[in-house]
Design a protein around this motif. Structure first.
Motif, PDB file in Angstrom:
ATOM      1  N   ILE A 166       0.838  -1.207   0.000  1.00 50.36           N
ATOM      2  CA  ILE A 166       0.000   0.000   0.000  1.00 50.36           C
ATOM      3  C   ILE A 166       0.870   1.252   0.000  1.00 50.36           C
ATOM      4  O   ILE A 166       1.871   1.323   0.733  1.00 50.36           O
ATOM      5  N   LEU A 167       0.472   2.225  -0.804  1.00 50.63           N
ATOM      6  CA  LEU A 167       1.114   3.540  -0.761  1.00 50.63           C
ATOM      7  C   LEU A 167       0.172   4.507  -0.064  1.00 50.63           C
ATOM      8  O   LEU A 167      -0.994   4.630  -0.448  1.00 50.63           O
ATOM      9  N   LEU A 168       0.677   5.184   0.954  1.00 46.27           N
ATOM     10  CA  LEU A 168      -0.100   6.186   1.697  1.00 46.27           C
ATOM     11  C   LEU A 168       0.404   7.575   1.348  1.00 46.27           C
ATOM     12  O   LEU A 168       1.609   7.841   1.401  1.00 46.27           O
ATOM     13  N   THR A 169      -0.498   8.460   0.985  1.00 47.90           N
ATOM     14  CA  THR A 169      -0.103   9.841   0.740  1.00 47.90           C
ATOM     15  C   THR A 169      -1.259  10.771   1.117  1.00 47.90           C
ATOM     16  O   THR A 169      -2.335  10.315   1.507  1.00 47.90           O
ATOM     17  N   THR A 170      -1.014  12.078   0.984  1.00 49.18           N
ATOM     18  CA  THR A 170      -1.984  13.071   1.459  1.00 49.18           C
ATOM     19  C   THR A 170      -2.313  14.045   0.334  1.00 49.18           C
ATOM     20  O   THR A 170      -1.768  13.956  -0.763  1.00 49.18           O
ATOM     21  N   SER A 171      -3.183  14.985   0.646  1.00 49.99           N
ATOM     22  CA  SER A 171      -3.377  16.121  -0.250  1.00 49.99           C
ATOM     23  C   SER A 171      -2.121  16.998  -0.186  1.00 49.99           C
ATOM     24  O   SER A 171      -1.264  16.804   0.683  1.00 49.99           O
ATOM     25  N   ARG A 172      -2.027  17.969  -1.085  1.00 50.89           N
ATOM     26  CA  ARG A 172      -0.826  18.818  -1.110  1.00 50.89           C
ATOM     27  C   ARG A 172      -0.745  19.708   0.129  1.00 50.89           C
ATOM     28  O   ARG A 172      -1.756  20.080   0.703  1.00 50.89           O
TER      29      ARG A 172
ATOM     30  N   VAL B 281      -1.340  10.267   9.185  1.00 50.46           N
ATOM     31  CA  VAL B 281      -0.867   9.353   8.139  1.00 50.46           C
ATOM     32  C   VAL B 281       0.287   8.496   8.647  1.00 50.46           C
ATOM     33  O   VAL B 281       0.398   7.321   8.285  1.00 50.46           O
ATOM     34  N   LYS B 282       1.127   9.050   9.508  1.00 52.56           N
ATOM     35  CA  LYS B 282       2.208   8.255  10.116  1.00 52.56           C
ATOM     36  C   LYS B 282       1.637   7.093  10.929  1.00 52.56           C
ATOM     37  O   LYS B 282       2.176   5.983  10.925  1.00 52.56           O
ATOM     38  N   GLU B 283       0.529   7.356  11.632  1.00 50.13           N
ATOM     39  CA  GLU B 283      -0.102   6.299  12.427  1.00 50.13           C
ATOM     40  C   GLU B 283      -0.793   5.273  11.524  1.00 50.13           C
ATOM     41  O   GLU B 283      -0.775   4.073  11.813  1.00 50.13           O
ATOM     42  N   LEU B 284      -1.395   5.748  10.416  1.00 51.12           N
ATOM     43  CA  LEU B 284      -2.017   4.816   9.469  1.00 51.12           C
ATOM     44  C   LEU B 284      -0.983   3.894   8.833  1.00 51.12           C
ATOM     45  O   LEU B 284      -1.284   2.752   8.485  1.00 51.12           O
TER      46      LEU B 284
ATOM     47  N   ASN C 244       2.727  -3.485   5.641  1.00 59.17           N
ATOM     48  CA  ASN C 244       3.339  -3.364   4.304  1.00 59.17           C
ATOM     49  C   ASN C 244       2.989  -2.042   3.620  1.00 59.17           C
ATOM     50  O   ASN C 244       2.950  -1.965   2.389  1.00 59.17           O
ATOM     51  N   ALA C 245       2.695  -0.997   4.417  1.00 59.48           N
ATOM     52  CA  ALA C 245       2.370   0.311   3.821  1.00 59.48           C
ATOM     53  C   ALA C 245       3.633   1.172   3.750  1.00 59.48           C
ATOM     54  O   ALA C 245       4.518   1.084   4.600  1.00 59.48           O
ATOM     55  N   GLN C 246       3.705   1.999   2.723  1.00 62.24           N
ATOM     56  CA  GLN C 246       4.796   2.956   2.574  1.00 62.24           C
ATOM     57  C   GLN C 246       4.198   4.349   2.462  1.00 62.24           C
ATOM     58  O   GLN C 246       3.234   4.552   1.708  1.00 62.24           O
ATOM     59  N   ARG C 247       4.766   5.287   3.206  1.00 68.63           N
ATOM     60  CA  ARG C 247       4.249   6.658   3.187  1.00 68.63           C
ATOM     61  C   ARG C 247       5.096   7.503   2.253  1.00 68.63           C
ATOM     62  O   ARG C 247       6.319   7.389   2.231  1.00 68.63           O
ATOM     63  N   MET C 248       4.430   8.341   1.475  1.00 71.65           N
ATOM     64  CA  MET C 248       5.141   9.200   0.530  1.00 71.65           C
ATOM     65  C   MET C 248       4.701  10.642   0.721  1.00 71.65           C
ATOM     66  O   MET C 248       3.500  10.915   0.826  1.00 71.65           O
ATOM     67  N   ASN C 249       5.664  11.554   0.803  1.00 70.63           N
ATOM     68  CA  ASN C 249       5.335  12.972   0.823  1.00 70.63           C
ATOM     69  C   ASN C 249       4.840  13.377  -0.561  1.00 70.63           C
ATOM     70  O   ASN C 249       5.514  13.114  -1.568  1.00 70.63           O
ATOM     71  N   ARG C 250       3.686  14.006  -0.622  1.00 69.68           N
ATOM     72  CA  ARG C 250       3.031  14.292  -1.905  1.00 69.68           C
ATOM     73  C   ARG C 250       3.848  15.245  -2.767  1.00 69.68           C
ATOM     74  O   ARG C 250       4.000  15.037  -3.976  1.00 69.68           O
ATOM     75  N   GLY C 251       4.346  16.321  -2.185  1.00 72.36           N
ATOM     76  CA  GLY C 251       5.096  17.298  -2.968  1.00 72.36           C
ATOM     77  C   GLY C 251       4.221  17.902  -4.052  1.00 72.36           C
ATOM     78  O   GLY C 251       3.062  18.229  -3.841  1.00 72.36           O
ATOM     79  N   GLY C 252       4.752  17.999  -5.264  1.00 76.02           N
ATOM     80  CA  GLY C 252       4.000  18.583  -6.381  1.00 76.02           C
ATOM     81  C   GLY C 252       3.466  17.543  -7.343  1.00 76.02           C
ATOM     82  O   GLY C 252       3.041  17.895  -8.441  1.00 76.02           O
ATOM     83  N   GLN C 253       3.509  16.283  -6.950  1.00 78.18           N
ATOM     84  CA  GLN C 253       3.093  15.222  -7.883  1.00 78.18           C
ATOM     85  C   GLN C 253       1.583  15.199  -8.096  1.00 78.18           C
ATOM     86  O   GLN C 253       0.817  15.403  -7.156  1.00 78.18           O
ATOM     87  N   VAL C 254       1.193  14.921  -9.326  1.00 85.34           N
ATOM     88  CA  VAL C 254      -0.232  14.796  -9.645  1.00 85.34           C
ATOM     89  C   VAL C 254      -0.638  13.334  -9.479  1.00 85.34           C
ATOM     90  O   VAL C 254       0.192  12.431  -9.504  1.00 85.34           O
ATOM     91  N   ILE C 255      -1.951  13.122  -9.345  1.00 79.44           N
ATOM     92  CA  ILE C 255      -2.474  11.778  -9.054  1.00 79.44           C
ATOM     93  C   ILE C 255      -2.102  10.772 -10.142  1.00 79.44           C
ATOM     94  O   ILE C 255      -1.715   9.641  -9.842  1.00 79.44           O
ATOM     95  N   SER C 256      -2.204  11.173 -11.414  1.00 77.61           N
ATOM     96  CA  SER C 256      -1.929  10.226 -12.512  1.00 77.61           C
ATOM     97  C   SER C 256      -0.491   9.716 -12.465  1.00 77.61           C
ATOM     98  O   SER C 256      -0.223   8.537 -12.719  1.00 77.61           O
TER      99      SER C 256
END
Length: 293
Positions: free
Chosen positions: A85-91, A101-104, A110-122
Motif C-alpha cells: 500500500i502507498l499512503l499519501t496526502t493532499s498537497r 498518516v504516520k499512524e495509518l 506493508n504500507a509505505q508513506r510518501m510525501n506528496r510534494g508537487g506530484q499529480v495523481i496520474s
C-alpha cells in the motif's frame, strides 16, 4: 509499460462488457434446469434454444455454472501475495494530517508513506502500477482536520471514497504509558454488520488492505457498521489471568468512516463508471440502511 497497461485495461473492460450477455445466458439455463427438475414444460420462449442450452448445461461443472463478475476479476490475484500500500496526502499537509498518516502507516501492514510534494495523481498511480503496489490510500483534510479517505485498488479499481469523522490519533492522547506501543504484527479483522450487497462490496475493499495474520497474533482491528457509519477501532488483547480471562486494550487511532461513492476505475480516471453514490435525497430516508441493519 504504458502500452501494456492500456492493453490490460482494454481486456478488462471487454470482459466486463460481456457480463450482461453471460448473465442473460445464465438465466435461460437456470429456467431450463428448474423446468427439468420440477417436471414442467420448457418455457415457450426457450424452446428454439433448448437443445443448444441443454448441451451447454451438460458440460458445466461447479466452477463454470455461475458466471464470474468484474468484482471477482478485480481481486482475483489478491490472495497470491500480500498487499502493498502507498499512503499519501493532499498537497501541503498540516502537522495533524501528517501525524495521522504516520499512524495509518503502522495500522496497514506493508504500507509505505510518501510525501506528496508537487506530484499529480496520474503520476502517482502510474508509478505504483510499475512498482507492483496493490492499493493507494489518499487522506484529505479541511483546516487541519482529516476529513476524507480514498482507497484505490490497482491496477483496475475499484475506488472507494469515504468521509472521515471524529478522528482521535494516538498523538492526541496524553497518557502514553497506559496506551502502550503499537505492534506491527498482521492483525485479525472483525467486520461487523455488513449485510447488504453494498456492505459486502465495502468489506471486500477493506479486507484486502490487510494480509493474512498468524493464528496467535494478539492484534485486532474492528470495522463495525452502525447506521452506515463505520467505526474503526484498534485493540490488542492479553490473557493476564489464564485462558478464560481476556483483557482488551485500545491502542488507537480511532475514527468513523462514511462511504459516499464507489467507482469502477482507479482514482485518476475521471471517466470511470460510478457503481454507487450517495444522493442528497438519501439522507432524508431515515429507515433505509445501505451497508447493513
Amino acid at each position: 509499460m504504458l502500452r501494456r497497461n492500456i492493453r490490460l485495461r482494454r481486456e478488462y473492460l471487454y470482459r466486463k462488457s460481456l457480463e450482461g450477455k453471460e448473465r442473460l445466458l445464465y438465466e435461460k439455463k437456470r429456467k431450463i434446469k428448474e423446468a427439468l427438475q420440477e417436471g414442467k414444460p420448457i418455457p415457450t420462449e426457450l424452446r428454439n434454444e433448448e437443445a443448444a442450452l441443454r448441451a451447454e448445461i451438460d458440460l458445466e461443472d461447479e466452477n463454470t455454472a455461475v458466471p464470474k463478475t468484474h468484482i471477482d476479476d478485480e481481486y482475483a490475484n489478491a490472495t497470491e501475495r500480500d498487499p502493498k500500500i502507498l499512503l499519501t496526502t493532499s498537497r501541503n499537509p498540516s502537522a495533524p494530517l501528517t501525524q495521522f498518516v504516520k499512524e495509518l502507516k503502522i495500522v496497514f501492514p506493508n504500507a509505505q508513506r510518501m510525501n506528496r510534494g508537487g506530484q499529480v495523481i496520474s503520476e502517482i498511480i502510474e508509478t505504483c502500477r510499475a512498482h507492483d503496489f496493490t492499493d493507494v490510500v489518499l487522506v484529505h483534510e479541511h483546516r487541519g482536520v482529516p476529513d476524507g479517505l480514498i482507497i484505490s485498488h490497482l491496477p483496475f479499481g475499484p475506488t472507494a471514497y469515504f468521509g472521515l469523522l471524529n478522528v482521535v490519533t494516538r498523538h492526541d492522547i496524553k497518557d502514553k504509558k497506559a496506551m502502550g506501543t503499537m505492534p506491527e504484527a498482521y492483525p485479525h479483522l472483525i467486520l461487523n454488520n455488513f449485510k447488504t450487497k453494498l456492505g459486502e462490496r465495502t468489506v471486500n475493499i477493506l479486507k484486502h488492505l490487510f494480509p493474512m495474520p498468524k493464528p496467535d497474533t494478539k492484534r485486532i482491528i474492528t470495522f463495525a457498521n452502525q447506521s452506515d457509519y463505520i467505526s474503526f477501532r484498534h485493540h490488542i488483547y492479553e490473557k493476564s489471568g489464564g485462558p478464560k480471562s481476556i483483557e482488551l486494550k485500545e491502542i488507537g487511532p480511532r475514527f468513523e468512516l462514511r462511504l459516499y461513492q464507489v467507482k469502477l476505475g482507479t482514482v485518476d480516471q475521471s471517466e470511470a463508471q460510478i457503481e454507487w453514490v450517495i444522493r442528497p435525497y438519501m439522507n432524508t430516508s431515515k429507515k433505509q440502511k445501505f451497508l447493513g441493519d
